[in-house]
Design an enzyme around this catalytic site. Sequence first.
Site, PDB file in Angstrom:
ATOM      1  N   GLY A 122       0.828  -1.193   0.000  1.00 54.70           N
ATOM      2  CA  GLY A 122       0.000   0.000   0.000  1.00 54.70           C
ATOM      3  C   GLY A 122       0.865   1.247   0.000  1.00 54.70           C
ATOM      4  N   CYS A 123       0.250   2.378  -0.333  1.00 58.38           N
ATOM      5  CA  CYS A 123       1.014   3.618  -0.459  1.00 58.38           C
ATOM      6  C   CYS A 123       1.519   4.102   0.904  1.00 58.38           C
ATOM      7  CB  CYS A 123       0.173   4.689  -1.141  1.00 58.38           C
ATOM      8  SG  CYS A 123      -1.488   4.879  -0.468  1.00 58.38           S
ATOM      9  N   TYR A 124       0.619   4.208   1.872  1.00 58.61           N
ATOM     10  CA  TYR A 124       1.075   4.640   3.202  1.00 58.61           C
ATOM     11  C   TYR A 124       2.134   3.690   3.762  1.00 58.61           C
ATOM     12  CZ  TYR A 124      -2.839   7.991   3.537  1.00 58.61           C
ATOM     13  OH  TYR A 124      -3.712   9.029   3.352  1.00 58.61           O
TER      14      TYR A 124
ATOM     15  N   THR B 155       4.281   1.826   2.330  1.00 55.69           N
ATOM     16  CA  THR B 155       5.574   1.976   1.660  1.00 55.69           C
ATOM     17  C   THR B 155       6.384   3.096   2.293  1.00 55.69           C
ATOM     18  OG1 THR B 155       4.759   1.104  -0.431  1.00 55.69           O
ATOM     19  CG2 THR B 155       6.681   2.575  -0.544  1.00 55.69           C
TER      20      THR B 155
END
Lengths: 346, 346, 346, 346
Positions: C149-151, C153
């Site tokens: 996921g973006c967060y 990462t």
Amino acid sequence: MNKLQVGIIGASGYGGAELVRLLLNHPDVEVCAISSHQYTGQPISALYPGFQNCTDLVFIEQEQVIEKSDLIFVALPSGLSEPIAKACIEQGKKIIDLGADFRLASSTEYEKWYGKPFGDPQLHALSVYGQSELHHDQIKEAKIIGNPGCYPTSIELGCYPAIVAGWVDTDHIILDSKSGTTGAGKKLTENTHFPRTNEAFAPYKVGCHRHTPEIEMMLSEMAKKPVKVTFVPHLLPINRGIVSTIYLPLKTDVDLETIHQTYQEAYQNDPFVRVLDLSKVADLKFVTYSNYCDISLHMDSHTHTLIVVSCIDNMIKGAAGQAIQNMNIMYDFERMHGLTTIAPSF
Amino acid sequence: MNKLQVGIIGASGYGGAELVRLLLNHPDVEVCAISSHQYTGQPISALYPGFQNCTDLVFIEQEQVIEKSDLIFVALPSGLSEPIAKACIEQGKKIIDLGADFRLASSTEYEKWYGKPFGDPQLHALSVYGQSELHHDQIKEAKIIGNPGCYPTSIELGCYPAIVAGWVDTDHIILDSKSGTTGAGKKLTENTHFPRTNEAFAPYKVGCHRHTPEIEMMLSEMAKKPVKVTFVPHLLPINRGIVSTIYLPLKTDVDLETIHQTYQEAYQNDPFVRVLDLSKVADLKFVTYSNYCDISLHMDSHTHTLIVVSCIDNMIKGAAGQAIQNMNIMYDFERMHGLTTIAPSF
Amino acid sequence: MNKLQVGIIGASGYGGAELVRLLLNHPDVEVCAISSHQYTGQPISALYPGFQNCTDLVFIEQEQVIEKSDLIFVALPSGLSEPIAKACIEQGKKIIDLGADFRLASSTEYEKWYGKPFGDPQLHALSVYGQSELHHDQIKEAKIIGNPGCYPTSIELGCYPAIVAGWVDTDHIILDSKSGTTGAGKKLTENTHFPRTNEAFAPYKVGCHRHTPEIEMMLSEMAKKPVKVTFVPHLLPINRGIVSTIYLPLKTDVDLETIHQTYQEAYQNDPFVRVLDLSKVADLKFVTYSNYCDISLHMDSHTHTLIVVSCIDNMIKGAAGQAIQNMNIMYDFERMHGLTTIAPSF
Amino acid sequence: MNKLQVGIIGASGYGGAELVRLLLNHPDVEVCAISSHQYTGQPISALYPGFQNCTDLVFIEQEQVIEKSDLIFVALPSGLSEPIAKACIEQGKKIIDLGADFRLASSTEYEKWYGKPFGDPQLHALSVYGQSELHHDQIKEAKIIGNPGCYPTSIELGCYPAIVAGWVDTDHIILDSKSGTTGAGKKLTENTHFPRTNEAFAPYKVGCHRHTPEIEMMLSEMAKKPVKVTFVPHLLPINRGIVSTIYLPLKTDVDLETIHQTYQEAYQNDPFVRVLDLSKVADLKFVTYSNYCDISLHMDSHTHTLIVVSCIDNMIKGAAGQAIQNMNIMYDFERMHGLTTIAPSF
């Protein structure tokens, strides 16, 4: 194959830094040297941290840049390029100037807008106005390129097919352009102070912007007679992009479908100019961060006015990208090289 | 003194909610009732939490709003106001309609742009186009006000003195307007989806926006002859405000100082219209969140074109604020009441 | 050399479209097929006009995408990837899933946050959590990648060296993250309506965001014991990027220089992670539109807390870019291929 | 009734100009004089054109401002207010200082953060820290008010009921704040250059911002013991507003409903502090341009951490608005006077 050695003079400003950013991904060139009057000795990544891990380039003196390079891009404020061009020519090198010094054909016009005549008219005789799509053949042979201004690029591409076709009443052309703030450059100004600019909007230099003579020079070339225009630029509270809304009153009875077909044919060999389908509207969103120019065509039939919307990224197609496009033409590189980024759309 | 009881029909939309916001600070009125088809039964503070601690108003049925109020503001989509106006008149009440239903004088024009003719032409005979500065005397006596559109407000105020003076070649008027996104309202659309709209810019409804006939109606009234215009609106990636860049080619030899003086005299009794000093440029920044219209004047002498820049807050001077200004005229309230907010500037 | 044939399922959403945009410039692959449930039969350039002149790809059925491709990227909402992964494995193909279905190791945790247990646990046994820098060796051999996921990462890269070193009091980790609006995707919502979002700011899903278990899984792996975190995401009124401000209270006496050196060593072979010099602050500006993760380190010595600032482009390093990075690892492509864009900086 | 004569020293900066803007609509005062070192002799409307037609005030010398006024607001950079306060006291006048000079109780702390000790400790003995809600009674009697900083205002209001109740583990308080760019003031800086700031985001002065001692002073007062905090401010690419996300680890077993009720009771007589219903999230959108502070409460039960979100307009509740609120307390004016604007919401 040996890569072309290119240098950038004035690489600490926005135009120059954008050139570095794009050229570092160009397969046929090596950025061998960059200069900055103010930051000599510093790495470009100190100024623009996005370059970290991407390049170790350090700003050096501009004389060294000329010496090391086969092709020199100049991205300096107007008025400083003549001596550089002279040195380049003397050393058998080519130059693409992103400033205004080699854009105008007339020393008189230049003096009127920039306060002094050409210093060395012979240099100007060697130069070509580098509108990539419209002056392709001259660019191929040129030693000095005057890279077009950002506003003129959007406007010239938007006007060209209609004016050449002779449809336009060239006495009443209105050019209403809007530009993002990168057009104002890196220098701090009241007009780019965030709380002042954000959620604001206004025109500036109303009816007296320096790009006017450049636009008129090219529109006159298209019309084969002197054309005067009313040109008003505005500052958009965004980073990038120019939208020119171009009002071309028609003097002949021509329908929008015919106009559209003419535009498509005019640009059928120019991949960077996209004439949108009728009913579509060109939008900055789909050109920013790319070298494309999107053009949409609209007819106000109740006033018989052709309205052309022309969008570009001011830093790319309006500056660094077109300069690379010109280099690709000059050196017979693949024309998409260095310019393959697709606009993000979101 | 008993306060005027005012109601707002359609108070859940942006125009209606802005009316509530401003009217809650108007010393001469009491907002006694508000309605919303979709949110009946809910407090307005549930929809717009900024109203918490400021008002307990709950959306009720629109019939009740009419019943409780002396004056009814209607902020509904176009096409719904006739029956409301009829009910108001029958009950001896006044109405200010922020939609398009009572703006146009001609049923034919209305049908052309809105798809149906006037349902009850007699109602329209009772109505006045509520341009506060230009129709002051008729507004004073009116029972039904068709409150002007946002774009027309900026354009009409910007054109008025020059057109009345007879200086303008009215065959080539170009109106290039730019509006913030609140003009598109509360409804979710692709064009107001943040990642799509932010850092984007484009025109829309190019040459075919519904405000065109309203503008032409008023410019024809000024010119005392039919006037057609080319009008192109654009969507600015900001919340509020309209800038209209108005191109008025001049047919007579008049200098900018004379024009400026004429504009100043025309609006000398209108505190909300500020004709800026020559050399200044009108900017949204100094009108948003206020009821002011700032106008700057510029001459492109090489094409003999007067360029007028006219800025307003689309939600205030272009909608709710002008509606309150009209109410102040109708009820002889102090003209600044409810409209004293000064634009924040930052 | 034959290029790897890659397909994208769910290419009409932001994550999928970004994959197409980047992969079209990847020298080792050919985007052979894309699908979209909603837009089957339409060219992707109809949805995102920036693709005009760049690709003729048309959305087809997802079964066809699997059939035509060697490697399939899936960019669908969570909960839809298992059957696709199954089909890929059965046909001897590899899959990189950008959704959440293959991120968590525990079916129990997955059920707690996504409402159902793993449907086919054997598939999950084949999958690897694709944190490119931290799971490099497992990714090399994987057939199914759960792309982070973006967060997570941004947070995992920011925490890794400090937690592995054992310096952190893992009972009081606070993660305060801020994301641009593209993280919310293409779907229209109240929270991404321009006038609502612009000039606004707020957290959402405070203390209960679905990325929490993914973060805790990885931080526990680093700490070699269960770690719980307080995680609060916020919505930034910009298009792209995530900044995570990471508060790591220190339980040992270690100075900032040592920490800095440890971070630099940890990432010395990872070109996309840039540990900034001490005294610098990581800023979104220098990572957006690129695959870089910038990390800056700060010590609040009066509370003995290490503060790590970690920035990425949520659509690139936080989604499509990391997926490509994983592909490059899996197929032994040059690790910069497809990911050479330098952040624009302006 | 004679209106209170108020003057503003430093009215050309953002804080001072906002005071003028708000005070011009205050029914109980007359803005009789304003000063600006840099712009003496110019009308404020030349600097901020939004004031045109609203006031004729011209910047004069600061000595004259003191002389003409009963109450003097000072909005200067830190370090300049002591001599002004002295002159005011000597002339029997009151002063509200928007800078930092009278905020801290300890000369030692002041010296640590501002580089010099108090010049005139006796003056400080006369001063009160003007947190309107928490120091109401002292403000009533004060002659010198140290108006709170913007960040501290949002944080103190957000922390107060929980800390006073004794629920919080005060050794691990994390304060993650985000501010709009007006907080940086009118001065041009790299960090507020539009193309640099727009679409960017980052913290600054990480763990070392000057507002830290002010926050610790007040939190210690609440806790009745010394409290240290980790405070990190960030710059939001918007004009106005502060969101503080406050992490309060709980040392006692208390549920969110109890906490919520305690907050509501704490502020039940404070109209400008709105404790939102549980499940709501405080958002800048609903406080900007108003004097409200919105507070929402959230529990991360898996780490037993209370998360408080506290939002204000940094220029109003965080500066000029709270100063007016303090004036209203000092002079027993209606507490809403001058502060009735409702946040626009769009």
